[in-house]
Scaffold this motif. Structure first.
Motif, PDB file in Angstrom:
ATOM      1  N   ARG A   1     -76.330 -86.337 -80.771  1.00  0.00           N
ATOM      2  CA  ARG A   1     -77.126 -86.389 -81.998  1.00  0.00           C
ATOM      3  C   ARG A   1     -78.295 -87.348 -81.888  1.00  0.00           C
ATOM      4  O   ARG A   1     -78.161 -88.445 -81.355  1.00  0.00           O
ATOM      5  CB  ARG A   1     -76.261 -86.848 -83.166  1.00  0.00           C
ATOM      6  N   ALA A   2     -79.418 -86.906 -82.471  1.00  0.00           N
ATOM      7  CA  ALA A   2     -80.559 -87.786 -82.705  1.00  0.00           C
ATOM      8  C   ALA A   2     -80.791 -87.717 -84.210  1.00  0.00           C
ATOM      9  O   ALA A   2     -81.291 -86.713 -84.726  1.00  0.00           O
ATOM     10  CB  ALA A   2     -81.781 -87.322 -81.937  1.00  0.00           C
ATOM     11  N   GLU A   3     -80.356 -88.762 -84.913  1.00  0.00           N
ATOM     12  CA  GLU A   3     -80.472 -88.774 -86.370  1.00  0.00           C
ATOM     13  C   GLU A   3     -81.623 -89.660 -86.816  1.00  0.00           C
ATOM     14  O   GLU A   3     -81.999 -90.607 -86.131  1.00  0.00           O
ATOM     15  CB  GLU A   3     -79.164 -89.275 -87.003  1.00  0.00           C
ATOM     16  N   GLY A   4     -82.166 -89.319 -87.985  1.00  0.00           N
ATOM     17  CA  GLY A   4     -83.230 -90.120 -88.566  1.00  0.00           C
ATOM     18  C   GLY A   4     -84.570 -89.949 -87.885  1.00  0.00           C
ATOM     19  O   GLY A   4     -85.447 -90.802 -88.019  1.00  0.00           O
ATOM     20  N   VAL A   5     -84.762 -88.822 -87.164  1.00  0.00           N
ATOM     21  CA  VAL A   5     -86.004 -88.649 -86.402  1.00  0.00           C
ATOM     22  C   VAL A   5     -87.221 -88.436 -87.295  1.00  0.00           C
ATOM     23  O   VAL A   5     -88.353 -88.560 -86.834  1.00  0.00           O
ATOM     24  CB  VAL A   5     -85.892 -87.521 -85.352  1.00  0.00           C
ATOM     25  N   GLY A   6     -87.002 -88.153 -88.575  1.00  0.00           N
ATOM     26  CA  GLY A   6     -88.115 -87.984 -89.514  1.00  0.00           C
ATOM     27  C   GLY A   6     -88.449 -89.249 -90.276  1.00  0.00           C
ATOM     28  O   GLY A   6     -89.411 -89.277 -91.051  1.00  0.00           O
ATOM     29  N   ILE A   7     -87.693 -90.320 -90.068  1.00  0.00           N
ATOM     30  CA  ILE A   7     -87.872 -91.572 -90.822  1.00  0.00           C
ATOM     31  C   ILE A   7     -89.127 -92.303 -90.371  1.00  0.00           C
ATOM     32  O   ILE A   7     -89.963 -92.686 -91.180  1.00  0.00           O
ATOM     33  CB  ILE A   7     -86.635 -92.484 -90.657  1.00  0.00           C
ATOM     34  N   SER A   8     -89.243 -92.514 -89.078  1.00  0.00           N
ATOM     35  CA  SER A   8     -90.395 -93.232 -88.524  1.00  0.00           C
ATOM     36  C   SER A   8     -90.450 -92.980 -87.027  1.00  0.00           C
ATOM     37  O   SER A   8     -89.460 -92.535 -86.417  1.00  0.00           O
ATOM     38  CB  SER A   8     -90.274 -94.742 -88.774  1.00  0.00           C
ATOM     39  N   ALA A   9     -91.586 -93.284 -86.439  1.00  0.00           N
ATOM     40  CA  ALA A   9     -91.733 -93.132 -84.980  1.00  0.00           C
ATOM     41  C   ALA A   9     -90.757 -94.044 -84.248  1.00  0.00           C
ATOM     42  O   ALA A   9     -90.184 -93.659 -83.226  1.00  0.00           O
ATOM     43  CB  ALA A   9     -93.166 -93.430 -84.563  1.00  0.00           C
ATOM     44  N   GLU A  10     -90.546 -95.225 -84.788  1.00  0.00           N
ATOM     45  CA  GLU A  10     -89.625 -96.175 -84.149  1.00  0.00           C
ATOM     46  C   GLU A  10     -88.192 -95.663 -84.201  1.00  0.00           C
ATOM     47  O   GLU A  10     -87.449 -95.755 -83.217  1.00  0.00           O
ATOM     48  CB  GLU A  10     -89.709 -97.559 -84.818  1.00  0.00           C
ATOM     49  N   GLN A  11     -87.788 -95.131 -85.351  1.00  0.00           N
ATOM     50  CA  GLN A  11     -86.432 -94.606 -85.494  1.00  0.00           C
ATOM     51  C   GLN A  11     -86.233 -93.395 -84.577  1.00  0.00           C
ATOM     52  O   GLN A  11     -85.197 -93.248 -83.936  1.00  0.00           O
ATOM     53  CB  GLN A  11     -86.135 -94.215 -86.937  1.00  0.00           C
ATOM     54  N   LYS A  12     -87.242 -92.525 -84.503  1.00  0.00           N
ATOM     55  CA  LYS A  12     -87.151 -91.368 -83.621  1.00  0.00           C
ATOM     56  C   LYS A  12     -86.971 -91.812 -82.170  1.00  0.00           C
ATOM     57  O   LYS A  12     -86.110 -91.284 -81.455  1.00  0.00           O
ATOM     58  CB  LYS A  12     -88.408 -90.500 -83.753  1.00  0.00           C
ATOM     59  N   ALA A  13     -87.763 -92.793 -81.745  1.00  0.00           N
ATOM     60  CA  ALA A  13     -87.664 -93.290 -80.368  1.00  0.00           C
ATOM     61  C   ALA A  13     -86.282 -93.890 -80.108  1.00  0.00           C
ATOM     62  O   ALA A  13     -85.676 -93.648 -79.051  1.00  0.00           O
ATOM     63  CB  ALA A  13     -88.758 -94.320 -80.090  1.00  0.00           C
ATOM     64  N   ALA A  14     -85.766 -94.647 -81.057  1.00  0.00           N
ATOM     65  CA  ALA A  14     -84.445 -95.266 -80.894  1.00  0.00           C
ATOM     66  C   ALA A  14     -83.350 -94.202 -80.843  1.00  0.00           C
ATOM     67  O   ALA A  14     -82.427 -94.282 -80.019  1.00  0.00           O
ATOM     68  CB  ALA A  14     -84.177 -96.255 -82.025  1.00  0.00           C
ATOM     69  N   SER A  15     -83.443 -93.183 -81.706  1.00  0.00           N
ATOM     70  CA  SER A  15     -82.439 -92.113 -81.725  1.00  0.00           C
ATOM     71  C   SER A  15     -82.470 -91.304 -80.444  1.00  0.00           C
ATOM     72  O   SER A  15     -81.424 -90.951 -79.896  1.00  0.00           O
ATOM     73  CB  SER A  15     -82.671 -91.190 -82.928  1.00  0.00           C
ATOM     74  N   LEU A  16     -83.675 -91.013 -79.948  1.00  0.00           N
ATOM     75  CA  LEU A  16     -83.796 -90.281 -78.685  1.00  0.00           C
ATOM     76  C   LEU A  16     -83.257 -91.106 -77.523  1.00  0.00           C
ATOM     77  O   LEU A  16     -82.564 -90.568 -76.641  1.00  0.00           O
ATOM     78  CB  LEU A  16     -85.246 -89.898 -78.430  1.00  0.00           C
TER      79      LEU A  16
END
Length: 194
Positions: free
Chosen positions: A164-179
């Motif tokens: 899972r990669a969750e919260g990818v729509g929250i912010s660029a930072e959150q997307k990078a962390a989830s990925l």
């Protein structure tokens, strides 16, 4: 090992799930040299929605048989499944409707359905704009993961893993962390171990 690689996101190079499925398949191939991979892009080459065909020679009927054969030949199925409106994309649902078939992948019994397609693994790469995991306020709105688990359980597959990669729509930072977390699970084989 036979790998079936499915992508359902229409986002092309911007798709999180496509990035993750590619990484999962690459890891599986590294761990299993000589593996054979069949790839189906359900967004670029969508299946028509299922309808009973009066003529088994129709293109839709032939495609359905090919889809089922690909699935049944696979040892591992890798599915890119972004969360759309709390569930799965319609492109993926059209594929599911071609593999969940009474008499082929399950049968009805007096005690309920019995799966006939066991013995294979499913690894789902899931991307979600928000947070829907267990313990989050959005958990009750997650119809994606429970649906996929139920579909595969119905046909006899209990070995379903999620990356899972969750919260990818929250912010660029959150997307990078989830990925990064999803790739770490793949790289350390937490998500692809047999």
């Amino acid at each position: 090992m036979n790998i079936l690689h499915l992508d359902s996101s229409p986002l092309g190079g911007h798709s999180v799930t496509r990035e993750l499925t590619a990484a999962i398949v690459a890891q599986l191939r590294r761990d299993n040299p000589g593996s054979r991979t069949v790839r189906r892009d359900l967004a670029a080459d969508p299946l028509p929605h299922w309808a009973p065909a009066a003529d088994a020679a129709t293109p839709a009927a032939r495609t359905g048989g090919e889809v089922l054969d690909e699935f049944l030949a696979a040892d591992v199925v890798v599915i890119g499944a972004p969360m759309y409106n709390f569930s799965v994309p319609s492109q993926l649902k059209a594929w599911i409707d071609r593999i969940v078939i009474a008499g082929s992948t399950f049968r009805y019994t007096a005690t309920g359905p019995e799966g006939l397609a066991g013995g294979r693994r499913v690894i789902v790469a899931s991307a979600r704009g928000g947070f829907y995991g267990a313990g989050t306020p959005g958990a009750a709105a997650d119809f994606q993961e429970p649906y996929l688990r139920q579909v595969f359980a119905m046909i006899g597959i209990g070995d379903v893993q999620f990356v899972r990669a969750e919260g990818v729509g929250i912010s660029a930072e959150q997307k990078a962390a989830s990925l990064a977390a999803a790739h770490a699970a793949i790289d350390t084989r937490q998500a692809v171990a047999a």
